[in-house]
Design a protein around this motif. Structure first.
Motif, mmCIF file in Angstrom:
data_model
loop_
_atom_site.group_PDB
_atom_site.id
_atom_site.type_symbol
_atom_site.label_atom_id
_atom_site.label_comp_id
_atom_site.label_asym_id
_atom_site.label_seq_id
_atom_site.Cartn_x
_atom_site.Cartn_y
_atom_site.Cartn_z
ATOM 1 N N VAL A 53 -6.026 5.702 6.367
ATOM 2 C CA VAL A 53 -5.804 4.792 5.243
ATOM 3 C C VAL A 53 -5.631 5.589 3.938
ATOM 4 C CG1 VAL A 53 -8.210 4.389 4.558
ATOM 5 C CG2 VAL A 53 -6.540 2.560 4.301
ATOM 6 N N MET A 110 -1.430 1.630 5.485
ATOM 7 C CA MET A 110 -2.489 0.806 4.904
ATOM 8 C C MET A 110 -3.075 1.464 3.654
ATOM 9 S SD MET A 110 -4.570 -0.901 8.029
ATOM 10 C CE MET A 110 -4.345 0.449 9.155
ATOM 11 N N LYS A 144 -4.997 -8.010 2.824
ATOM 12 C CA LYS A 144 -5.737 -8.388 4.030
ATOM 13 C C LYS A 144 -7.148 -8.816 3.664
ATOM 14 C CE LYS A 144 -5.458 -8.442 8.545
ATOM 15 N NZ LYS A 144 -4.441 -9.165 9.266
ATOM 16 N N GLU A 202 -2.492 -4.324 4.076
ATOM 17 C CA GLU A 202 -1.995 -3.945 5.400
ATOM 18 C C GLU A 202 -0.616 -4.561 5.607
ATOM 19 O OE1 GLU A 202 -5.048 -4.355 8.591
ATOM 20 O OE2 GLU A 202 -3.337 -4.988 9.800
ATOM 21 N N ASN A 203 0.359 -3.725 5.921
ATOM 22 C CA ASN A 203 1.753 -4.199 6.069
ATOM 23 C C ASN A 203 2.225 -5.013 4.866
ATOM 24 O OD1 ASN A 203 1.946 -3.064 8.665
ATOM 25 N ND2 ASN A 203 0.939 -4.866 9.535
#
Ligand SMILES: [Zn+2]
Length: 425
Positions: free
Chosen positions: A42, A1, A30, A25-26
């Motif tokens: 993070v 992330m 997000k 995120e991924n």
């Protein structure tokens, strides 16, 4: 992330113009918010004083693959693209052999995916072998992934063939793009016909070589009701012709290169092949016309016409050396300078570098929006850097900007949710 902190976000499509944090995120955006607190595990990118935009789209590059990979290949071309903030590029079909066949269309797409740094899409030739005589199988080429049709590097000289090409491409939901040059008028000219060419005794290339073909294409578009795109528009009169055609309701679009927005025929003063490009570098009046046309919407977007050539080729005699210069890493600083000089604002920069070209080929424009896959460019608008052998990531270094300084530098590029470029400094 990843959290990108304190960047200045610009995305007119999503009404963004201000300082925000981004949580990725991924690979997906997000959250976009005023303050996102970092948490354990993070990665934080400090984007203080940096600008974040949707990543750039360039519909006109020459990656020289297949056939001339000593100049550039899909890997080195992709490196230069992401260093310039681009995540989608469209390759021109003047390769060896030309992209006029489904297998070559597939080859470009597969090779681009294998490299994986950015989206590498092919255009395909209008005519077989780019010889201007016989139309290609456009429907098959489009189904295989060709995003538009052009014989770029050469014009379609035969007006009847051009009309048929416009109708055929338009009928399958695509379009033709023309390298507008009447070869009889250009008559092996080297430099824009004007004071500089006369003073240096260089074979002159009159601007009407471009203007007459732009006019022809606009008229054919009006008559057929089909779209046409004008590649690398460079002369004041051509801009005026496109403005007229648009006012007539023609489906005409136009692109301009960074070098035609920035450099004049004075680059020839050292008699260097480096300044040779097609169409030729023109005058201050032409530059002013293209800048204002880009601001007003007469010109739709910026395309680099990134055209690598080897050192040896550019050391050849001015009369025979191949035209073209690289451009992927210079577009942002050059367009940014127009923002600083108040030709237009950052919203327009995003439109002409990203949104408009994406829409033109029917792909989803990169967007700074929650739920979207991260495709964005982070740049320092005030960082000065020197154009040199080391900073140029393209295999070829052919540019009149060599040794000069530009202001505005890409710091990070995200493609398909991943960071594909990070500036060394
Ligand atoms: Zn061209």
């Amino acid at each position: 992330m990843i959290i990108i902190k304190n960047g200045y976000l610009v995305d007119p499509e999503n009404n963004l113009n201000g300082k925000f944090d981004i949580l990725i995120e991924n690979g997906v955006i997000k959250k976009i918010d005023k303050n996102i607190e970092p948490f354990a595990g993070v990665e934080v990118i400090n984007a203080e004083n940096l600008i974040i935009t949707p990543s750039f789209v360039d519909l006109h590059v020459h990656f020289r693959d297949p056939g001339q990979t000593y100049k550039e290949d899909i890997y080195t071309g992709s490196l230069a693209a992401v260093a310039g903030g681009y995540t989608t590029v469209v390759c021109m079909p003047n390769t060896l052999p030309a992209i006029d066949d489904v297998t070559i269309v597939r080859y470009i797409i597969e090779k681009g995916e294998e490299v994986g740094l950015c989206r590498v899409l092919p255009s395909a030739a209008i005519t077989k072998g780019r010889k201007g005589k016989e139309l290609t199988e456009m429907a098959l080429l489009k189904d295989a992934g060709a995003v538009y049709f052009t014989d770029d590097g050469a014009p379609v000289m035969d007006s009847f063939i051009m009309r048929k090409a416009m109708e055929y491409a338009g009928s399958i939901g695509s379009f033709v793009a023309d390298h507008c040059e009447d070869l009889n008028l250009s008559n092996n000219g080297v430099a824009h016909e004007g004071e500089i060419a006369a003073a240096l005794g260089l074979p002159p290339l009159p601007p009407e070589a471009e203007d007459t073909m732009v006019a022809r294409d606009c008229i054919l578009s009006i008559q057929t009701g089909m779209p046409v795109h004008i590649c690398h528009i460079s002369s004041k009169l051509s801009v005026e012709i496109v403005a007229w055609a648009k006012a007539m309701g023609a489906k005409v679009t136009a692109e301009v290169t960074p070098h035609h927005l920035y450099l004049t025929d004075e680059e020839f003063l050292d008699f260097s092949c480096i300044a040779k490009v097609s169409p030729p570098l023109r005058t201050h009046q032409d530059i002013e016309a293209t800048r204002w046309a880009l601001a007003s919407g007469i010109i739709d977007y910026v395309a680099t016409d990134h055209a690598p050539h080897s050192h040896n080729e550019k050391m050849m005699d001015l009369h025979i050396c191949p035209p073209g210069m690289i451009g992927l890493q210079f577009a942002l600083p050059i367009v940014l300078e127009l923002v600083k000089k108040d030709y237009f604002d950052l919203n327009r920069l995003v439109e002409v570098m990203s949104t408009n070209p994406a829409k033109k080929i029917g792909i989803k424009p990169p967007a700074l929006k929650e739920g979207e896959i991260a495709e964005l460019t982070i740049f320092d608008p005030f960082e000065s850097w020197e154009v040199n052998e080391e900073t140029i990531l393209s295999k070829s270094k052919n540019t009149p900007l060599l040794g000069k300084k530009l202001v505005g530098k890409v710091k990070y590029t995200f493609y398909n949710g991943k960071m594909v470029y990070k500036d060394k400094q």
